[in-house]
Design an enzyme around this catalytic site. Sequence first.
Site, PDB file in Angstrom:
ATOM      1  N   HIS A 194      -2.711   8.781  -4.144  1.00 43.44           N
ATOM      2  CA  HIS A 194      -2.065   7.833  -4.385  1.00 43.44           C
ATOM      3  C   HIS A 194      -1.913   6.368  -4.097  1.00 43.44           C
ATOM      4  CE1 HIS A 194      -0.083   4.777  -7.275  1.00 43.44           C
ATOM      5  NE2 HIS A 194       0.825   5.040  -6.226  1.00 43.44           N
TER       6      HIS A 194
ATOM      7  N   HIS B  35      -3.016   2.195  -3.996  1.00 40.38           N
ATOM      8  CA  HIS B  35      -2.436   0.587  -2.970  1.00 40.38           C
ATOM      9  C   HIS B  35      -3.191  -0.018  -2.414  1.00 40.38           C
ATOM     10  CE1 HIS B  35       1.505   0.777  -5.271  1.00 40.38           C
ATOM     11  NE2 HIS B  35       1.938   2.385  -5.285  1.00 40.38           N
TER      12      HIS B  35
ATOM     13  N   GLU C 287       2.036  -0.970 -10.267  1.00 39.08           N
ATOM     14  CA  GLU C 287       2.036   0.360 -11.087  1.00 39.08           C
ATOM     15  C   GLU C 287       1.060   0.195 -11.703  1.00 39.08           C
ATOM     16  OE1 GLU C 287       3.617   3.091  -7.472  1.00 39.08           O
ATOM     17  OE2 GLU C 287       2.132   2.768  -8.868  1.00 39.08           O
TER      18      GLU C 287
ATOM     19  N   SER D 212      -5.033   6.074  -9.671  1.00 39.31           N
ATOM     20  CA  SER D 212      -5.428   6.978  -9.021  1.00 39.31           C
ATOM     21  C   SER D 212      -5.456   8.522  -9.995  1.00 39.31           C
ATOM     22  CB  SER D 212      -4.321   6.871  -8.147  1.00 39.31           C
ATOM     23  OG  SER D 212      -3.074   7.163  -8.386  1.00 39.31           O
TER      24      SER D 212
HETATM   25  C1  LIG Z   1      10.449  -0.336  -5.968  1.00 45.37           C
HETATM   26  C2  LIG Z   1       9.566   1.508  -6.817  1.00 45.37           C
HETATM   27  O1  LIG Z   1      10.623   0.540  -8.247  1.00 45.37           O
HETATM   28  C3  LIG Z   1      10.521   2.214  -6.139  1.00 45.37           C
HETATM   29  O2  LIG Z   1      11.965   2.531  -6.647  1.00 45.37           O
HETATM   30  C4  LIG Z   1       9.771   2.855  -4.463  1.00 45.37           C
HETATM   31  C5  LIG Z   1      11.529   3.809  -4.624  1.00 45.37           C
HETATM   32  N1  LIG Z   1      10.855   4.470  -2.878  1.00 45.37           N
HETATM   33  C6  LIG Z   1      10.020   4.439  -2.666  1.00 45.37           C
HETATM   34  N2  LIG Z   1       8.798   5.218  -1.765  1.00 45.37           N
HETATM   35  C7  LIG Z   1       7.590   4.872  -1.307  1.00 45.37           C
HETATM   36  N3  LIG Z   1       7.488   6.152  -0.396  1.00 45.37           N
HETATM   37  N4  LIG Z   1       6.547   5.071  -2.594  1.00 45.37           N
HETATM   38  C8  LIG Z   1       7.404   4.250  -3.312  1.00 45.37           C
HETATM   39  O3  LIG Z   1       6.259   3.757  -4.240  1.00 45.37           O
HETATM   40  C9  LIG Z   1       8.364   4.023  -3.617  1.00 45.37           C
HETATM   41  N5  LIG Z   1       9.003   2.783  -5.275  1.00 45.37           N
HETATM   42 FE   LIG Z   2       2.695   4.086  -6.539  1.00 45.64          FE
END
Ligand SMILES: C[C@H](O)[C@H](O)[C@H]1CNc2nc(N)[nH]c(=O)c2N1
Ligand SMILES: [Fe+2]
Length: 298
Positions: free
Chosen positions: A149, A154, A195, A214
């Site tokens: 994903h 991304h 997203e 994804s």
């Molecule tokens: C910012 C977003 O809303 C979300 O809270 C964050 C939190 N921690 C994360 N941590 C990882 N590794 N990947 C992510 O997409 C996110 N999303």
């Molecule tokens: Fe994501």
Amino acid sequence: MQSQTVDHHSGINLGVAPVTYGQGDRPPRGDYARARPDYTCDQDWEAYTAEEHDLYRRLYERQAAQLPGLACREFIEAVQHLGRPDRIPRFDELSERLYRLTRWQVVAVPGLIPEEAFFKLLSERRFPVTNWIRKPEEFDYVVEPDVFHDLFGHVPLLFNPVFADYMQAYGAGGLKASRLGACEMLARLYWYTVEFGLIRSDDGVRAYGAGILSSAGELRYSVCSPEPHRVPFALERIMRTRYKIDTYQATYFVIDSFQQLFDATEPDFTPIYERVRAQPEIAAGTVLPGETLLSPAR
Ligand SMILES: C[C@H](O)[C@H](O)[C@H]1CNc2nc(N)[nH]c(=O)c2N1
Ligand SMILES: [Fe+2]
Ligand SMILES: N[C@@H](Cc1ccccc1)C(=O)O
């Protein structure tokens, strides 16, 4: 602290600080003990098995076959930067290519990390990529974002200069939002753009959101199904709109261009946060009176 909420379709974190880094009562999947203070860790590329590389190949093949007519042009042009489609890329090699174009790097993390740490990495143009891959039985759906994903969804658009700048601005904005207690509003902005965002094209709407690109089924659904609402991008509308965690989206927001997205986040959000706080939240799937709805692509 709110508990962990994850979209059961795409496995994307819904924007609350993970308490146990896992799905509720499930143990976290990553090895957080080996993470550094900024939550980054090593990729351990040599530890991937042939089966895991083959799983990545099959996931890549399935999604890549669906891109024409559904993914936006910028994504289709950029996805080849991931390199060989038949094995999990080495993050250091990928970062060398990425850094040359937009000064971004890919860093390994054990999985979901606290929001503050996430925002900080983005603000430093370092994108956190989970270092493990889902199990074969999770081929169609994984609870937490895995390496497929994060990489396939991304990383390609981080090769696009305007989107790359938006992602760093978002990180900086997230740090500010944390200080203003506006994390949920920014989590919604991330959710409905990075997203699950759609973008207009001359041939109709196309997908640019990672959670869509994804996903086995949501890519076609988000672009072609008559069921969901498609609303033109509107910052405060997005910040007020809740999202559903265990189905495809009931509402998608559509931008005209990545430039529009970047420009919309330029002003100081402080007064915007105040205005949005004063307004009632909107349930996903609600259409406001007089709101324009865009049609699915043919
Ligand atoms: C910012 C977003 O809303 C979300 O809270 C964050 C939190 N921690 C994360 N941590 C990882 N590794 N990947 C992510 O997409 C996110 N999303
Ligand atoms: Fe994501
Ligand atoms: N410009 C916003 C921060 C922000 C930038 C980019 C994306 C989201 C938020 C502010 O000053 O508050």
